[in-house]
Design a protein around this motif. Structure first.
Motif, PDB file in Angstrom:
ATOM      1  N   MET A 265       0.838  -1.181   0.000  1.00 25.02           N
ATOM      2  CA  MET A 265       0.000   0.000   0.000  1.00 25.02           C
ATOM      3  C   MET A 265       0.884   1.245   0.000  1.00 25.02           C
ATOM      4  SD  MET A 265      -2.993   1.116   2.708  1.00 25.02           S
ATOM      5  CE  MET A 265      -3.945  -0.375   2.372  1.00 25.02           C
ATOM      6  N   LYS A 266       0.525   2.237  -0.823  1.00 27.16           N
ATOM      7  CA  LYS A 266       1.274   3.479  -0.847  1.00 27.16           C
ATOM      8  C   LYS A 266       1.094   4.215   0.473  1.00 27.16           C
ATOM      9  CE  LYS A 266       1.099   4.192  -5.854  1.00 27.16           C
ATOM     10  NZ  LYS A 266       0.674   5.108  -6.942  1.00 27.16           N
ATOM     11  N   HIS A 267       2.097   5.039   0.792  1.00 28.61           N
ATOM     12  CA  HIS A 267       2.092   5.720   2.083  1.00 28.61           C
ATOM     13  C   HIS A 267       0.853   6.588   2.260  1.00 28.61           C
ATOM     14  CE1 HIS A 267       3.253   8.797   5.063  1.00 28.61           C
ATOM     15  NE2 HIS A 267       3.901   7.793   5.631  1.00 28.61           N
ATOM     16  N   ARG A 268       0.481   7.337   1.227  1.00 25.03           N
ATOM     17  CA  ARG A 268      -0.680   8.224   1.346  1.00 25.03           C
ATOM     18  C   ARG A 268      -1.950   7.431   1.605  1.00 25.03           C
ATOM     19  NH1 ARG A 268      -1.704  12.512  -3.364  1.00 25.03           N
ATOM     20  NH2 ARG A 268       0.359  13.120  -2.597  1.00 25.03           N
ATOM     21  N   SER A 269      -2.112   6.316   0.907  1.00 23.89           N
ATOM     22  CA  SER A 269      -3.296   5.476   1.123  1.00 23.89           C
ATOM     23  C   SER A 269      -3.309   4.897   2.532  1.00 23.89           C
ATOM     24  CB  SER A 269      -3.328   4.338   0.101  1.00 23.89           C
ATOM     25  OG  SER A 269      -3.403   4.849  -1.217  1.00 23.89           O
ATOM     26  N   ALA A 270      -2.126   4.516   3.029  1.00 23.17           N
ATOM     27  CA  ALA A 270      -2.035   3.968   4.381  1.00 23.17           C
ATOM     28  C   ALA A 270      -2.418   5.019   5.422  1.00 23.17           C
ATOM     29  CB  ALA A 270      -0.622   3.454   4.645  1.00 23.17           C
ATOM     30  N   VAL A 271      -1.969   6.260   5.222  1.00 27.56           N
ATOM     31  CA  VAL A 271      -2.302   7.343   6.156  1.00 27.56           C
ATOM     32  C   VAL A 271      -3.804   7.599   6.149  1.00 27.56           C
ATOM     33  CG1 VAL A 271      -2.080   9.826   6.595  1.00 27.56           C
ATOM     34  CG2 VAL A 271      -0.052   8.460   6.069  1.00 27.56           C
ATOM     35  N   LEU A 272      -4.403   7.666   4.960  1.00 24.50           N
ATOM     36  CA  LEU A 272      -5.849   7.905   4.863  1.00 24.50           C
ATOM     37  C   LEU A 272      -6.641   6.768   5.506  1.00 24.50           C
ATOM     38  CD1 LEU A 272      -6.100   9.355   1.232  1.00 24.50           C
ATOM     39  CD2 LEU A 272      -6.286  10.604   3.394  1.00 24.50           C
TER      40      LEU A 272
ATOM     41  N   LEU B 169      -4.039  18.391  15.642  1.00 25.34           N
ATOM     42  CA  LEU B 169      -4.220  18.342  14.189  1.00 25.34           C
ATOM     43  C   LEU B 169      -3.055  19.013  13.463  1.00 25.34           C
ATOM     44  CD1 LEU B 169      -8.033  19.164  13.893  1.00 25.34           C
ATOM     45  CD2 LEU B 169      -6.928  16.962  13.528  1.00 25.34           C
ATOM     46  N   GLY B 170      -2.590  20.150  13.993  1.00 24.91           N
ATOM     47  CA  GLY B 170      -1.456  20.836  13.374  1.00 24.91           C
ATOM     48  C   GLY B 170      -0.193  19.998  13.404  1.00 24.91           C
ATOM     49  N   ALA B 171       0.045  19.310  14.532  1.00 20.64           N
ATOM     50  CA  ALA B 171       1.234  18.465  14.648  1.00 20.64           C
ATOM     51  C   ALA B 171       1.186  17.309  13.653  1.00 20.64           C
ATOM     52  CB  ALA B 171       1.348  17.932  16.073  1.00 20.64           C
ATOM     53  N   LEU B 172       0.031  16.662  13.553  1.00 22.46           N
ATOM     54  CA  LEU B 172      -0.105  15.535  12.634  1.00 22.46           C
ATOM     55  C   LEU B 172       0.006  15.985  11.180  1.00 22.46           C
ATOM     56  CD1 LEU B 172      -3.047  13.647  14.379  1.00 22.46           C
ATOM     57  CD2 LEU B 172      -0.628  13.075  14.437  1.00 22.46           C
ATOM     58  N   ALA B 173      -0.686  17.068  10.842  1.00 23.39           N
ATOM     59  CA  ALA B 173      -0.640  17.566   9.466  1.00 23.39           C
ATOM     60  C   ALA B 173       0.766  18.011   9.095  1.00 23.39           C
ATOM     61  CB  ALA B 173      -1.631  18.722   9.304  1.00 23.39           C
ATOM     62  N   GLY B 174       1.441  18.716  10.020  1.00 25.65           N
ATOM     63  CA  GLY B 174       2.799  19.172   9.737  1.00 25.65           C
ATOM     64  C   GLY B 174       3.758  18.023   9.515  1.00 25.65           C
ATOM     65  N   ASN B 175       3.639  16.991  10.338  1.00 26.22           N
ATOM     66  CA  ASN B 175       4.508  15.829  10.188  1.00 26.22           C
ATOM     67  C   ASN B 175       4.306  15.157   8.842  1.00 26.22           C
ATOM     68  OD1 ASN B 175       6.362  13.743  11.323  1.00 26.22           O
ATOM     69  ND2 ASN B 175       4.548  12.450  11.115  1.00 26.22           N
ATOM     70  N   GLU B 176       3.040  14.988   8.433  1.00 29.96           N
ATOM     71  CA  GLU B 176       2.768  14.325   7.160  1.00 29.96           C
ATOM     72  C   GLU B 176       3.182  15.183   5.966  1.00 29.96           C
ATOM     73  OE1 GLU B 176       2.008  11.243   6.763  1.00 29.96           O
ATOM     74  OE2 GLU B 176       1.946  10.995   8.935  1.00 29.96           O
ATOM     75  N   LEU B 177       2.982  16.497   6.045  1.00 32.21           N
ATOM     76  CA  LEU B 177       3.376  17.378   4.940  1.00 32.21           C
ATOM     77  C   LEU B 177       4.890  17.408   4.771  1.00 32.21           C
ATOM     78  CD1 LEU B 177       0.892  20.359   5.459  1.00 32.21           C
ATOM     79  CD2 LEU B 177       0.890  18.709   3.582  1.00 32.21           C
ATOM     80  N   LEU B 178       5.617  17.468   5.885  1.00 35.03           N
ATOM     81  CA  LEU B 178       7.079  17.450   5.805  1.00 35.03           C
ATOM     82  C   LEU B 178       7.579  16.114   5.276  1.00 35.03           C
ATOM     83  CD1 LEU B 178       8.022  19.305   9.122  1.00 35.03           C
ATOM     84  CD2 LEU B 178       8.297  20.152   6.780  1.00 35.03           C
ATOM     85  N   ALA B 179       6.922  15.021   5.694  1.00 30.27           N
ATOM     86  CA  ALA B 179       7.305  13.699   5.190  1.00 30.27           C
ATOM     87  C   ALA B 179       7.059  13.601   3.681  1.00 30.27           C
ATOM     88  CB  ALA B 179       6.521  12.619   5.924  1.00 30.27           C
ATOM     89  N   MET B 180       5.946  14.159   3.231  1.00 26.27           N
ATOM     90  CA  MET B 180       5.631  14.145   1.799  1.00 26.27           C
ATOM     91  C   MET B 180       6.671  14.927   1.015  1.00 26.27           C
ATOM     92  SD  MET B 180       2.107  15.452  -0.008  1.00 26.27           S
ATOM     93  CE  MET B 180       1.168  14.612   1.282  1.00 26.27           C
ATOM     94  N   ARG B 181       7.076  16.065   1.564  1.00 26.18           N
ATOM     95  CA  ARG B 181       8.080  16.887   0.886  1.00 26.18           C
ATOM     96  C   ARG B 181       9.406  16.150   0.802  1.00 26.18           C
ATOM     97  NH1 ARG B 181      10.349  22.808   2.879  1.00 26.18           N
ATOM     98  NH2 ARG B 181      11.673  23.198   1.072  1.00 26.18           N
ATOM     99  N   GLU B 182       9.790  15.459   1.877  1.00 31.36           N
ATOM    100  CA  GLU B 182      11.042  14.689   1.860  1.00 31.36           C
ATOM    101  C   GLU B 182      11.019  13.602   0.804  1.00 31.36           C
ATOM    102  OE1 GLU B 182      11.630  13.210   5.779  1.00 31.36           O
ATOM    103  OE2 GLU B 182      11.954  15.199   6.679  1.00 31.36           O
TER     104      GLU B 182
END
Length: 293
Positions: free
Chosen positions: A1-8, A276-289
């Motif tokens: 499973m792709k990471h984005r699908s797993a997160v959703l 929510l900000g902590a979770l969203a920030g972590n996922e956005l930074l991970a996506m950018r990496e």
């Protein structure tokens, strides 16, 4: 499973986990250990049907009989998670239990670091700290440890994040080439939890309406999301799973607002935004990496 699908998928899991509070507001007579027993029993029955459909009756029975140490240890962890939460609520306040459970991501990160050698990104450490502060802020005014009963309740609640940390680390360790099917562990946990709470739950007082709601919890709040969580776990790091699990608290507040007319206070809203900000920030930074790589 792709990471984005797993997160959703994990977000959907926490959404289902979070309905317990609002559903329990509508019980007529069920309480305490009886709630845990019936919820775990219905969870187990639903899992038997779903796993038999997914794996077949014979393979399922064989997987449980021949399950190795990892499978059964994971099952014990599920049983502790199912049982300790409800036991803690009978001893102390909801706020004490939720703030204690917010230690889950920290325990999971430390467990994965020392047991598996996983190095955690600075962004994830930051998200764990900020989300923990957010949960504490939400319930700071309701925290209480003024007597031995509250301290005992928080000690029992501590079993939930510890068991979760061990469980997610086990599942991560199991995701190698010869990985074992860990879905039956969820069923083992449900049966162990039901067996452990059978005697304390008697005499039964639940009404037919209560049993219907408990069947809903056993199926929709436990069986389905727990199977999904085990399915997506190999696609996410153990600390990330535990961190996303904190959404259960935020969604729980939302369900209580919509389904029980319990409007959140300003501190709850502020703390929820931090989570929510902590979770969203972590996922956005991970996506950018990942995009940069």
């Amino acid at each position: 499973m792709k990471h984005r699908s797993a997160v959703l998928t994990m977000i959907a899991v926490t959404l289902m986990w979070s309905i317990a509070g609002v559903v329990s507001r509508h019980f007529e007579a069920a309480k305490g250990f009886e709630v845990t027993f019936w919820r775990s029993l219905f969870n187990g029955l639903a899992l038997v049907v779903m796993l038999a459909w997914l794996r077949g009756p014979a393979p399922l029975a064989g997987a449980i009989r021949g399950g190795g140490r990892t499978l059964w240890l994971s099952g014990v962890c599920w049983a502790v998670m199912y049982t300790a939460f409800m036991m803690a609520l009978t001893l102390t306040t909801v706020a004490n239990v939720l703030v204690t459970m917010a230690l889950g991501p920290l325990f999971t990160a430390l467990m994965a670091r020392f047991a598996l050698g996983h190095r955690l990104a600075a962004r994830t450490w930051g998200a764990i700290v900020i989300a923990g502060i957010g949960i504490a802020w939400m319930y700071a005014r309701e925290l209480s440890a003024s007597d031995a009963k509250h301290v005992l309740g928080m000690a029992v609640a501590l079993g939930v994040p510890i068991a979760a940390a061990v469980n997610w680390t086990l599942i991560q360790h199991n995701r190698g080439a010869a990985q074992q099917d860990m879905l039956p562990a969820v069923l083992i946990g449900a049966m162990l939890s039901a067996a452990a709470t059978l005697v304390p739950a008697m005499p039964f007082e639940s009404t037919p309406r209560d049993l219907g709601l408990l069947a809903l919890l056993g199926t929709v709040q436990l069986a389905i999301p727990c199977l999904l969580a085990v399915t997506v776990a190999p696609s996410l790091s153990a600390p990330e799973i535990s961190l996303l699990g904190l959404l259960e608290v935020v969604f729980g507040v939302l369900w209580a607002w919509l389904g029980a007319n319990e409007a959140p206070t300003a501190s709850v809203l502020t703390g929820g935004m931090l989570v929510l900000g902590a979770l969203a920030g972590n996922e956005l930074l991970a996506m950018r990496e990942r995009q940069l790589r």
